[in-house]
Design an enzyme around this catalytic site. Structure first.
Site, PDB file in Angstrom:
ATOM      1  CG  ASP A 194      -1.991   1.143   1.419  1.00 39.69           C
ATOM      2  OD1 ASP A 194      -2.868   1.164   0.650  1.00 39.69           O
ATOM      3  OD2 ASP A 194      -1.704   2.114   2.213  1.00 39.69           O
ATOM      4  CD  GLU A 246      -2.411   2.285  -3.408  1.00 41.95           C
ATOM      5  OE1 GLU A 246      -3.418   2.826  -3.429  1.00 41.95           O
ATOM      6  OE2 GLU A 246      -1.821   2.318  -2.253  1.00 41.95           O
TER       7      GLU A 246
END
Length: 576
Positions: A238, A297
Site C-alpha cells: 500500500d 500500489e
C-alpha cells in the site's frame, strides 16, 4: 496458468498437508511451497477480496475469514489463479483496516490467525496462490509504537519512529509545513499541550512512519518474515510511493495545492530512497522457497517512473492505474496498451491490467457516465447529488471491457463483484458513509464507500445472502438482487457465466503468456491477435463488420446480425 499444472503436484501437496496436520503450523510454510511455479505471477488472474464485504460467516454484518473460506469453491469454479486479501490485521478500522494497530494479529472481527492459516491451506490445496496487503507508510494511532511516542518527550527514540516536528509560529501554533492530507484538511495534527505536530498524509489516525529510522526498517522485515513463514505467496504494498519524504519537508508550491495531495508529485511522493527499501525486501522474499511476489500500489508521474518499482531486484508488478482511468475510446485504449507494454518491457516485467478496485468507482458505473472525468480517481465517487450513470450501458461496456482486458498478455486483477457486473451504490445516503475522505471533507468528496458494499449471493435472502442474518456494515441497494450469484448461476448469458468462460478460454489459449499483434479494424474498433485468437471490441455505437468466415468462440453480447459486431460489444474469434 500454474493452476493447469496443479494436478501434477496434487499428491505432493496432499502429503505436505498431512505432515502439516501432524506437526502443526510450523510445517505449513514448507507445505505451501510444493506447488511453486517461478513465473506464476507473470500471467495470473488475481482476485481481490475486500474481506469485510465479501462474505459474512457469523452474521454480525461484517465479512470475515470463515466467510471467505466458505466461498473458496466459488472462486475455484470462477477460475482465478490467486487471491489478494485487503487488510485483516488488528485495527480500530478508522480507514477500513488500512490503519494497522498490530501487523501480526488477525483482527477478531475477521476471525483468528488460525482461521487465516486454514484459508491459506485450503486455497493452496485448490491451486490458488494468496497474497496479502502490507501497509508500511503509516500505522494506526493505536499502534503500541505511536502510543509510546505520545507518552515520550520530543527527541526521544520513541518519537523518532514517526515524523514529529515543531510547529511554526511563536508558540508552535501553525503546522510545520503546508502539506495537505489525501483525505482533506492539513496533513499535520498537533500533540495536545505541545509545540510538536505529527505527520499523517492520510487520516489523523494514520501517523506516517519515519523510514529513515533503521528500527522501522528492521521491524517491517520481521513482519514480512512473519507472514512468509505462514506461507503467503506475496504482498500488495500500500502507498508504495510514499515511504520516503524529501529531507527538510519543504512546503508545496501554492499553485500545486490540493491536486498533489493525492498521488502524483511532491516532496512526499515517489522519492528515490524508497527503492533501497524494496531491494532489501526482495532479498528477504528470495530467501523463501517458491516465488514470493510484491505488487506496488504506486501513483507516480511521469508514468515512466513506475518502471523503477519493478526492476529485477525490487517488485514483481505495479498496478497500471492509467489503464483503469482510460476513457471509452478505441484510440485511448490502444495508446495505453501500447505504452504500458513498452514501458514494462524495458525492465522485463509483466504488464498488469486492472479496471476496478476498492478505491475507485466500479467499472460498470464509471463507463455508464456520459463523461469519465474525475470519477475514476480515488475518492471521487458517485453520490446521490452527482450525475447518475446509465446502468444498462455501463454493464454492456463492462462486459466488453472484461473480454478486452482478459485477452491481453500479462497479469490481470479482478475486484470482487466485477464478475457479477456489480455496479457502484451511487445513491447511498451520507448518514451511512464511513470513508474518512467523506467525513474529513464534510461530504465535498463522495468517497469510496459505494464500491465497498457487501456482495449479493442470494437474491431472496436477508442481506442478499452476504451473511446468515440481515445485517450489513454498509447498506445494499435493492438493485443488487438482480446481480446476486444465485440469479446468475443458471442464466447462460449472465455476467458471471461470461467471466467463467473468459477465464477458461484465457487459460486454454495461454493468453497471459501470449503476444499481441494489432490488426487494422477502423476508427471505433480495436482488433488484435493473441496466439490463435483474434479479439475485437467495438467502442462505437454503430455495428462493425466481422472478418468473413469468422468462427465466434465468445461474445460479450448476443450477435443479432450475422457478420456484424454491435456497438459496445466484444468478441473472441478462432483464427484459422
Amino acid at each position: 496458468m500454474f493452476r493447469r499444472k496443479f494436478l501434477a503436484t496434487t499428491l505432493a501437496t496432499a502429503v505436505a498437508l498431512s505432515l502439516s496436520s501432524l506437526y502443526g503450523s510450523a510445517y505449513a510454510a514448507d507445505a505451501t511451497t510444493v506447488q511453486s511455479d517461478e513465473n506464476w505471477a507473470r500471467n495470473s488472474v488475481i482476485y481481490q477480496i475486500y474481506p469485510r464485504s465479501f462474505a459474512d460467516g457469523d452474521g454480525n454484518g461484517i465479512g470475515d475469514m470463515s466467510g471467505v473460506i466458505s466461498r473458496l469453491p466459488y472462486l475455484d469454479k470462477l477460475g482465478v489463479d490467486a487471491l489478494w486479501l485487503s487488510p485483516f490485521y488488528k485495527s480500530p478500522q478508522a480507514d477500513a483496516g488500512y490503519d494497522v494497530a498490530d501487523y501480526r494479529v488477525v483482527d477478531p472481527m475477521f476471525g483468528s490467525t488460525e482461521e487465516f492459516e486454514r484459508l491459506l491451506k485450503e486455497a493452496h490445496a485448490r491451486g490458488m496462490k494468496v497474497i496479502v496487503d502490507l501497509v508500511p507508510n503509516h500505522t494506526s494511532d493505536e499502534h503500541a509504537w505511536f502510543q509510546a511516542a505520545l507518552k515520550s518527550p520530543p527527541g526521544s527514540p520513541e518519537r523518532a519512529r514517526y515524523i514529529f516536528r515543531d510547529g511554526r509560529g511563536e508558540n508552535g501554533e501553525l503546522p510545520p509545513n503546508n502539506w495537505p492530507s489525501v483525505f482533506g484538511k492539513a496533513a499535520w495534527d498537533r500533540v495536545p499541550g505541545e509545540k510538536q505536530w505529527y505527520l499523517h498524509l492520510f487520516d489523523s489516525k494514520q501517523p506516517d512512519l519515519n523510514w529513515d529510522n533503521p528500527e522501522v526498517r528492521a521491524e517491517f522485515e520481521k513482519v514480512l518474515r512473519f507472514w512468509l513463514d505462514r506461507g503467503v505467496d506475496g504482498f500488495r504494498v500500500d502507498v508504495a510511493h510514499g515511504l520516503i519524504k524529501e529531507k527538510g519537508l519543504a512546503d508545496l508550491p501554492i499553485e500545486e495545492g490540493r491536486e498533489n495531495a493525492g498521488a502524483l508529485v511532491g516532496p512526499m511522493w515517489d522519492q528515490d530512497g524508497v527503492h533501497e527499501i524494496y531491494r532489501s525486501w526482495r532479498k528477504v522474499l528470495d530467501q523463501y522457497p517458491g516465488k514470493r511476489i510484491m505488487v506496488a500500489e504506486a501513483w507516480v508521474s511521469p508514468r515512466e517512473r513506475l518502471t523503477h518499482y519493478i526492476r529485477s531486484d525490487e517488485m514483481d508488478q505495479a498496478f497500471n492505474f492509467e489503464y483503469l482511468m482510460t476513457k471509452w475510446e478505441a484510440g485511448a485504449f490502444k495508446d495505453i496498451i501500447n505504452s504500458s507494454m513498452a514501458l514494462t518491457a524495458t525492465v522485463g516485467a509483466p504488464t498488469t491490467w486492472v479496471t476496478s478496485n476498492h478505491d475507485t468507482v466500479r467499472a460498470p458505473s464509471r463507463y455508464g457516465l456520459k463523461e469519465l472525468g474525475a470519477h475514476a480517481l480515488p475518492g471521487n465517487g458517485i453520490g446521490p447529488n452527482t450525475p447518475q450513470p446509465d446502468e444498462a450501458l455501463g454493464l454492456r461496456r463492462a462486459r466488453a471491457l472484461a473480454m478486452l482486458t482478459l485477452a491481453l498478455p500479462g497479469s490481470t486483477y479482478i475486484y470482487q463483484g466485477e464478475e457479477l457486473g456489480l455496479p457502484e451504490h451511487t445513491t447511498m445516503e451520507g448518514k451511512y458513509r464511513q470513508d474518512p475522505m467523506f467525513l474529513r471533507t464534510k461530504g465535498e468528496e463522495v468517497g469510496r464507500d459505494g464500491c465497498r458494499v457487501p456482495l449479493p449471493w442470494k437474491a431472496d435472502a436477508p442481506s442478499f445472502g452476504f451473511g446468515p442474518g440481515d445485517k450489513t456494515w454498509l447498506p445494499q441497494p435493492a438493485s443488487y438482487a438482480r446481480y446476486a450469484v444465485d440469479r446468475q448461476e443458471g442464466a447462460a448469458d449472465s455476467t458471471l457465466n461470461l467471466y467463467r468462460r473468459i477465464l477458461e478460454l484465457r487459460h486454454d489459449h495461454k493468453l497471459g503468456d501470449g503476444k499481441l499483434q494489432w490488426v487494422d479494424a477502423g476508427k471505433d474498433v480495436l482488433a488484435f491477435d493473441n496466439g490463435d485468437l483474434r479479439v475485437l471490441i467495438n467502442m462505437g455505437t454503430q455495428a462493425a463488420a466481422l472478418p468473413e468466415g469468422s468462427q465466434v468462440l465468445l461474445s460479450s453480447e448476443a450477435l443479432p446480425e450475422a457478420g456484424k459486431l454491435p456497438g459496445n460489444t466484444a468478441v473472441w474469434l478462432k483464427r484459422t
